[in-house]
Design a protein around this motif. Structure first.
Motif, mmCIF file in Angstrom:
data_model
loop_
_atom_site.group_PDB
_atom_site.id
_atom_site.type_symbol
_atom_site.label_atom_id
_atom_site.label_comp_id
_atom_site.label_asym_id
_atom_site.label_seq_id
_atom_site.Cartn_x
_atom_site.Cartn_y
_atom_site.Cartn_z
ATOM 1 N N GLU A 64 13.941 20.439 -29.228
ATOM 2 C CA GLU A 64 15.395 20.530 -29.062
ATOM 3 C C GLU A 64 16.100 20.296 -30.391
ATOM 4 N N GLU A 65 15.583 19.353 -31.190
ATOM 5 C CA GLU A 65 16.209 19.056 -32.475
ATOM 6 C C GLU A 65 16.110 20.250 -33.434
ATOM 7 N N GLU A 66 14.976 20.929 -33.431
ATOM 8 C CA GLU A 66 14.842 22.119 -34.271
ATOM 9 C C GLU A 66 15.840 23.186 -33.843
ATOM 10 N N LEU A 67 15.999 23.369 -32.539
ATOM 11 C CA LEU A 67 16.967 24.343 -32.030
ATOM 12 C C LEU A 67 18.383 23.974 -32.475
ATOM 13 N N LEU A 68 18.727 22.691 -32.386
ATOM 14 C CA LEU A 68 20.076 22.274 -32.772
ATOM 15 C C LEU A 68 20.337 22.517 -34.258
ATOM 16 N N ARG A 69 19.319 22.309 -35.076
ATOM 17 C CA ARG A 69 19.475 22.596 -36.514
ATOM 18 C C ARG A 69 19.778 24.082 -36.730
ATOM 19 N N LYS A 72 23.350 24.794 -35.698
ATOM 20 C CA LYS A 72 24.286 24.317 -36.715
ATOM 21 C C LYS A 72 24.396 25.319 -37.866
ATOM 22 N N LYS A 73 23.272 25.924 -38.233
ATOM 23 C CA LYS A 73 23.277 26.912 -39.319
ATOM 24 C C LYS A 73 24.110 28.133 -38.944
ATOM 25 N N HIS A 74 24.185 28.394 -37.639
ATOM 26 C CA HIS A 74 24.977 29.530 -37.170
ATOM 27 C C HIS A 74 26.380 29.102 -36.737
ATOM 28 N N ASP A 81 24.911 16.519 -34.186
ATOM 29 C CA ASP A 81 24.197 16.587 -35.454
ATOM 30 C C ASP A 81 22.762 16.092 -35.251
ATOM 31 N N VAL A 82 21.893 16.516 -36.140
ATOM 32 C CA VAL A 82 20.512 16.032 -36.152
ATOM 33 C C VAL A 82 20.278 15.316 -37.469
ATOM 34 N N VAL A 83 19.762 14.093 -37.396
ATOM 35 C CA VAL A 83 19.491 13.315 -38.603
ATOM 36 C C VAL A 83 18.014 12.942 -38.644
ATOM 37 N N ALA A 84 17.442 12.922 -39.840
ATOM 38 C CA ALA A 84 16.043 12.551 -40.029
ATOM 39 C C ALA A 84 15.973 11.100 -40.485
#
Length: 364
Positions: A64-69, A72-74, A81-84
């Motif tokens: 899910e986090e990869e999808l959200l990133r 966000k790019k689009h 937001d996704v934070v590492a």
């Protein structure tokens, strides 16, 4: 407060370097236990799956986090937001209330401010075409219908329901399903009822847009959380699922349908093609889907505690009767069992399940 979302391989909460005094929770949702915590001066959400809960929904994206990133790019603005942190991705915490949090929500309508933002969410999603979603997928390529194959898209959902919900749980629930009038041939009837959909160009779908997944922050801005059921497919399916879950009053449901058609056609012409006939067909699928998932959930909930909930039995039977009545046409149910018959069926299922458990214990 939101229901956070986290991948299954997420680092457990107790292994993060955080001050225990800055942890909120646990917050128990249907599928997860959630903690909201302050780590590296950022409020994040950590969700751990509840192992005892059955999962009845098809999942398309691995993370899910990869999808959200990617979203966000689009420039999809409504997603967290996704934070590492420590080499692990977490979703940022959205402070606010759910659309279903207010006591007056039983009126079922939403304010114009929320309504307009929901229309905007659909506008943003329909512009995200399949080739734009460069995120790792769970499903195999052969399980992905071609762009525009709306019949194939719905068929894959029926197959999932038939194989992963009905067949997988058949050993424990076949007798209960049979007493309620549901059997193998129900899927044949369902396929006949929903076939012949008009082709529409595929796009990003949230697939679970209900009140608890919609957060309004203190500034009145709408955020959409829990993208774990997101998929690529028929845009009309997302509208149908939203209408089914939101239970709008008729006037607002009609308004949402008209506004949805207007915005999706402006962004991607053809996205609402054939909705006048197909919307009711997809809603029929959603009603049938509820039968297969809710029969199991309702039955198990009666046994959630150490003993069978005799007090909860009448309400459980009433709920199943409503669900069966709503799905009678697509499943070809000639006669929906009476309330007393459903109560008796649930009691028999409970006693037979106990017998199976006892016999298994004796054999061991």
């Amino acid at each position: 407060m939101t229901t956070p979302s986290v991948s299954d391989d997420r680092q457990p909460t107790h292994e993060l370097s955080v001050d225990p005094r800055l942890v909120r929770g646990p917050l128990k949702g249907y599928h997860h236990v959630t903690h909201v915590l302050l780590a590296d001066r950022t409020w994040i959400k950590c969700r751990e799956p509840r192992a005892e809960i059955l999962w009845f929904d098809r999942r398309c994206f691995k993370s899910e986090e990869e999808l959200l990133r990617v979203l966000k790019k689009h420039d999809i603005a409504c997603v967290p937001d996704v934070v590492a942190i420590g080499g692990t991705d977490f979703q940022g915490f959205i402070e606010g209330r759910t659309v279903g949090a207010r006591r007056w929500w039983s009126s079922r309508s939403v304010s114009d401010a929320i309504f307009d933002q929901l229309v905007d969410v659909f506008r943003e999603m329909v512009r995200i075409r399949p080739h734009m979603l460069q995120a790792e997928r769970r499903c195999e390529p052969e399980d992905r219908p071609e762009d525009g194959d709306t019949d194939g898209f719905l068929e894959r959902l029926i197959v999932f329901m038939e194989e992963q919900v009905y067949e997988r749980n058949r050993p424990q629930f076949e007798g209960l399903f049979r007493e309620l009038g549901v059997a193998d041939e129900s899927f044949t009837r369902l396929r006949k009822a929903v076939s012949g959909l008009t082709s529409r160009p595929f796009c990003l779908l949230h697939a679970d847009l209900h009140r608890k997944n919609l957060i309004v922050d203190p500034r009145g801005r709408l955020w959409v959380i829990d993208w774990e059921l997101a998929m690529v497919g028929d845009p009309l399916y997302d509208l149908a699922t939203h209408l089914y879950l939101m239970r709008y009053p008729a006037w607002q449901e009609n308004r949402m349908t008209q506004e949805w058609c207007r915005v999706v056609e402006r962004v991607h012409p053809g996205s609402s093609r054939g909705w006048e006939v197909d919307l009711s067909r997809i809603l029929e699928f959603k009603r049938a889907q509820s039968v297969f998932t809710d029969v199991i959930r309702v039955a198990l909930k009666l046994r959630e505690q150490a003993e069978f909930s005799w007090v909860g039995l009448p309400a459980a039977a009433a709920r199943l009767q409503r669900i069966l009545t709503a799905a009678a046409e697509p499943l070809g149910l000639e006669n929906v069992p009476a309330h007393k018959q459903i109560m008796a069926a649930l009691v028999r299922w409970h006693r037979e399940s106990d017998t199976v458990v006892m016999n298994a214990s004796d054999a061991s």
